[in-house]
Design a protein around this motif. Sequence first.
Motif, PDB file in Angstrom:
ATOM      1  N   ASP A  74       0.828  -1.212   0.000  1.00 27.15           N
ATOM      2  CA  ASP A  74       0.000   0.000   0.000  1.00 27.15           C
ATOM      3  C   ASP A  74       0.860   1.259   0.000  1.00 27.15           C
ATOM      4  O   ASP A  74       0.486   2.286  -0.565  1.00 27.15           O
ATOM      5  CB  ASP A  74      -0.906   0.019   1.243  1.00 27.15           C
ATOM      6  CG  ASP A  74      -2.095  -0.925   1.129  1.00 27.15           C
ATOM      7  OD1 ASP A  74      -2.519  -1.209  -0.007  1.00 27.15           O
ATOM      8  OD2 ASP A  74      -2.588  -1.375   2.171  1.00 27.15           O
ATOM      9  N   HIS A  78       1.785  -1.675  -5.421  1.00 25.97           N
ATOM     10  CA  HIS A  78       1.586  -3.116  -5.499  1.00 25.97           C
ATOM     11  C   HIS A  78       2.417  -3.752  -6.615  1.00 25.97           C
ATOM     12  O   HIS A  78       2.942  -4.857  -6.446  1.00 25.97           O
ATOM     13  CB  HIS A  78       0.101  -3.415  -5.697  1.00 25.97           C
ATOM     14  CG  HIS A  78      -0.778  -2.708  -4.715  1.00 25.97           C
ATOM     15  ND1 HIS A  78      -0.667  -2.893  -3.353  1.00 25.97           N
ATOM     16  CD2 HIS A  78      -1.772  -1.791  -4.885  1.00 25.97           C
ATOM     17  CE1 HIS A  78      -1.560  -2.142  -2.725  1.00 25.97           C
ATOM     18  NE2 HIS A  78      -2.234  -1.461  -3.637  1.00 25.97           N
ATOM     19  N   ALA A 125      -4.348  -7.304  -4.181  1.00 32.55           N
ATOM     20  CA  ALA A 125      -4.584  -5.861  -4.201  1.00 32.55           C
ATOM     21  C   ALA A 125      -4.702  -5.342  -5.628  1.00 32.55           C
ATOM     22  O   ALA A 125      -5.554  -4.486  -5.935  1.00 32.55           O
ATOM     23  CB  ALA A 125      -3.456  -5.134  -3.468  1.00 32.55           C
ATOM     24  N   MET A 386     -12.470  -7.658   0.013  1.00 37.00           N
ATOM     25  CA  MET A 386     -11.632  -6.729  -0.739  1.00 37.00           C
ATOM     26  C   MET A 386     -12.429  -5.519  -1.222  1.00 37.00           C
ATOM     27  O   MET A 386     -11.894  -4.409  -1.313  1.00 37.00           O
ATOM     28  CB  MET A 386     -11.002  -7.442  -1.933  1.00 37.00           C
ATOM     29  CG  MET A 386      -9.989  -8.527  -1.552  1.00 37.00           C
ATOM     30  SD  MET A 386      -8.565  -7.898  -0.629  1.00 37.00           S
ATOM     31  CE  MET A 386      -7.733  -6.922  -1.867  1.00 37.00           C
ATOM     32  N   ALA A 394      -6.029  -1.737   0.064  1.00 38.83           N
ATOM     33  CA  ALA A 394      -6.203  -3.027  -0.588  1.00 38.83           C
ATOM     34  C   ALA A 394      -5.118  -4.011  -0.184  1.00 38.83           C
ATOM     35  O   ALA A 394      -5.380  -5.199   0.026  1.00 38.83           O
ATOM     36  CB  ALA A 394      -6.214  -2.840  -2.111  1.00 38.83           C
ATOM     37  N   GLY A 395      -3.881  -3.544  -0.093  1.00 43.01           N
ATOM     38  CA  GLY A 395      -2.783  -4.424   0.296  1.00 43.01           C
ATOM     39  C   GLY A 395      -2.947  -4.933   1.707  1.00 43.01           C
ATOM     40  O   GLY A 395      -2.726  -6.124   1.983  1.00 43.01           O
TER      41      GLY A 395
END
Length: 463
Positions: A74, A78, A125, A386, A394-395
Motif C-alpha cells: 500500500d 503493489h 490488491a 476486498m 487493498a494491500g
Amino acid sequence: MNATDVATRMSAASTAALLIASAQAPLGSTLIAVALPSIGIGIGADLVLITGLLVTSYLVVNVVCQGPAGKISDLVGHSRILWTGMGLYVIGAGSGLLAQDVGLLFVSRCAMAAAGALVVPATLALMRLHVPRQRRGRIFGLFGATMGIAAAGGPALGGEIVSLFGWRAVFIANLPFLALSALLLHLYPLPAGHPQARRSLRELAQSLDGFGIGLLALSLAFLIVASKLDGPGFFAMVLAGAVAGVAFVTWEAKAAAPVFDPHLFSRPAFAAGTMMIALQNFAMYGLLYQLPQFFSVFRGAEPRDIGYMLFVMMIGMVVAAPAGGHLTDRISARSAALLGCALLLTGMVQLWHLGSFESPKDAMLALLIFGLGLGLCNAPAQASLMSAVESGQAGMAAGVSSTMRYLGGILSILVLGAVLGADTIVSVTRHEVMIWLFTIAIVLSALMSQRLLGAGNAAAESP
C-alpha cells in the motif's frame, strides 16, 4: 480516474500473469514434500531436521510476512512489490540449487517464503484495483482455483522432477512459471494505477509499525511451534501465542500506522469475509490432517487410497471455484456463499458417522461435496472483504485475508492436538468429536455469509 475505470482495460493476459505469479506460493509449499528424503540423503542430514528447517521455516516466514507485505505494498506500490517478490523467488531458487549444506537450503526456503508473502497480497490488491466490482467474483474465483491446483499438484510435480532431474531441480521448478508471468506482464502491462510516492528505506521503516509486526510474529511463531509439541510444552506455547496475539490486537487498535487496522473489522462485509476464510480453513485443514490418521490407524488403509480420497476434495474445490465467482457476479456474494455453506454442511453431516466407515472410499462423496462447497465460498468471501475497503488499503486487506487463511489452519492443527492427543491410537469417539467441531465452524461460517455483500450493495471505491 477511479479504480473501476482503470479496471476495464486490464487484459486477460495480464490477469493470467497475476494468477501464475500468486500460484508459486502454494506450489512452493507442497512441491518439496516428496523431495525431503532425497535432500536428506544428498546433503547427509537427518530427515526430521530437514523437515523442520525447510517446511516449518517456510510456513513461519510466509505467515508472519503476509501482513507487513500487504501494508508495504500500500505504501510503495503493489506492482513494485510484485516484481520484488518475483525477484526474491529467483534469489531463493538459485540459493537452493547451489546449496551444499543445510544452512544455505534454510536461507533458500526462507527467501522463497518471503517472496510468496510479497506476491500474494500484492496480486490480490492489484485485482481489487484493476477489476471492476461486477467482475471481481469471477476473478477471485479463478484465483481460488489456481491456488488449489498449485497446492494439489505440487507433490505430483515434485515427484516427477526428483525422478527426472534430482532433488536440486525442485528449488528451480518455479522459475519457468515466473518467467512466463514476467513475459506476460512485459507484453501486456497492467493499467497505470494510482501512483505511490517513492520512499527511502528510512521513510518506509518509519511508516511501519515495527513493534506490532514483532508481536504478530511472536504470536504466530508460538502457535506454529506449539503444533509440533505435546504435553506441557504444547500448552505453554499456545498460552504464549494467545498472550502475544491479544497484545498485538490491543497495540494495533491505538497504533498510528497499524499493520492490521482493527477498525476494518467494523465493516460487516470485511469481518464476515475474513472470518469465513478462517473458519472454513479450520475445517478443511483439520480434515486433511485427521482423516489420514483415522483411516491409517483404525482401518489400515494404504497411503495411495488416502491420497485419492483427499484429492477428490481438492478436485471439488478447483471445479467449483470459478462457479462461485460467476454466481457472485450474477447474483450476489451472499447468495453464492450461502449455497456453498449448504454444500459444506451436507458434506460434514455425512462424516458424522465416521466410525462406521470401512475405507477411504466411504468418505469420498462427503469430501467431494465438501470441496465443492469450499470452492463456491472462496470467491464471494474474498470479493466481499476486498470490496469493503478503500483502494489505499487493498494491500492491508489482502494481507489480513491471507493471514486469516493460515491462522485457521494453524488453529485446526492445535485443536486436533488437544483433542486427539499425542498418541496415534485414540478412541473413534474423539475423532467424531473433531467432526462435530468442524461442523460448528461451518455453521458459524454460514451465519457469517449473511453479512457479505448482497445484490445492489455499493462497494467502497475511492480514486
